[in-house]
Scaffold this motif. Structure first.
Motif, PDB file in Angstrom:
ATOM      1  N   UNK A 236       0.804  -1.226   0.000  1.00  0.00           N
ATOM      2  CA  UNK A 236       0.000   0.000   0.000  1.00  0.00           C
ATOM      3  C   UNK A 236       0.835   1.274   0.000  1.00  0.00           C
ATOM      4  N   UNK A 237       2.063   1.221   0.493  1.00  0.00           N
ATOM      5  CA  UNK A 237       2.862   2.449   0.586  1.00  0.00           C
ATOM      6  C   UNK A 237       3.439   2.892  -0.758  1.00  0.00           C
ATOM      7  N   UNK A 238       3.909   1.956  -1.531  1.00  0.00           N
ATOM      8  CA  UNK A 238       4.623   2.299  -2.765  1.00  0.00           C
ATOM      9  C   UNK A 238       3.824   3.198  -3.710  1.00  0.00           C
ATOM     10  N   UNK A 239       2.577   2.886  -4.026  1.00  0.00           N
ATOM     11  CA  UNK A 239       1.847   3.766  -4.947  1.00  0.00           C
ATOM     12  C   UNK A 239       1.467   5.122  -4.344  1.00  0.00           C
ATOM     13  N   UNK A 240       1.553   5.256  -3.037  1.00  0.00           N
ATOM     14  CA  UNK A 240       1.209   6.524  -2.382  1.00  0.00           C
ATOM     15  C   UNK A 240       2.341   7.540  -2.425  1.00  0.00           C
ATOM     16  N   UNK A 241       3.559   7.102  -2.708  1.00  0.00           N
ATOM     17  CA  UNK A 241       4.712   7.995  -2.668  1.00  0.00           C
ATOM     18  C   UNK A 241       4.748   8.892  -3.909  1.00  0.00           C
ATOM     19  N   UNK A 242       4.586  10.204  -3.723  1.00  0.00           N
ATOM     20  CA  UNK A 242       4.578  11.098  -4.888  1.00  0.00           C
ATOM     21  C   UNK A 242       5.943  11.275  -5.539  1.00  0.00           C
ATOM     22  N   UNK A 243       7.002  10.875  -4.843  1.00  0.00           N
ATOM     23  CA  UNK A 243       8.359  11.025  -5.378  1.00  0.00           C
ATOM     24  C   UNK A 243       8.937   9.720  -5.905  1.00  0.00           C
ATOM     25  N   UNK A 244       8.160   8.654  -5.872  1.00  0.00           N
ATOM     26  CA  UNK A 244       8.616   7.331  -6.294  1.00  0.00           C
ATOM     27  C   UNK A 244       9.882   6.920  -5.549  1.00  0.00           C
ATOM     28  N   UNK A 245       9.917   7.244  -4.247  1.00  0.00           N
ATOM     29  CA  UNK A 245      11.070   6.914  -3.416  1.00  0.00           C
ATOM     30  C   UNK A 245      10.980   5.514  -2.835  1.00  0.00           C
ATOM     31  N   UNK A 246       9.800   4.909  -2.850  1.00  0.00           N
ATOM     32  CA  UNK A 246       9.609   3.583  -2.267  1.00  0.00           C
ATOM     33  C   UNK A 246       9.711   2.531  -3.360  1.00  0.00           C
TER      34      UNK A 246
END
Length: 86
Positions: free
Chosen positions: A14-24
């Motif tokens: 769930x965290x990866x698509x929420x990151x607006x900077x594609x840091x995950x």
């Protein structure tokens, strides 16, 4: 500070698509955060989105990567400028 995903991560995705900077990204065993891309969502949101959606609360601030709000905003602006060039 950048954020850090601990070994408590359950790889729920769930965290990866929420990151607006594609840091995950997916690491060898659990998700990881690239501290060079993590702005704690400064410039995008009031709160780090990955922390908001994480069901096991395994995303604390990384004590080894301390940054001020001003530094995070500068990183955000740099990342946005680079994204516009692509």
């Amino acid at each position: 500070m950048a954020l850090l995903i601990t070994d408590d991560c359950i790889n729920c995705d769930v965290c990866e698509p929420e990151c607006p900077n594609e840091a995950i990204y997916m690491g060898p065993e659990i998700y990881e955060i690239d501290p060079n891309k993590c702005t704690e969502c400064v410039g995008h949101y009031d709160e780090p989105q990955c922390q908001q959606v994480c069901p096991v609360s395994c995303i604390p601030f990384n004590p080894a990567w301390r940054e001020t709000k001003e530094q995070l905003m500068a990183k955000y602006q740099t990342l946005q400028a680079a994204a516009k060039k692509v």
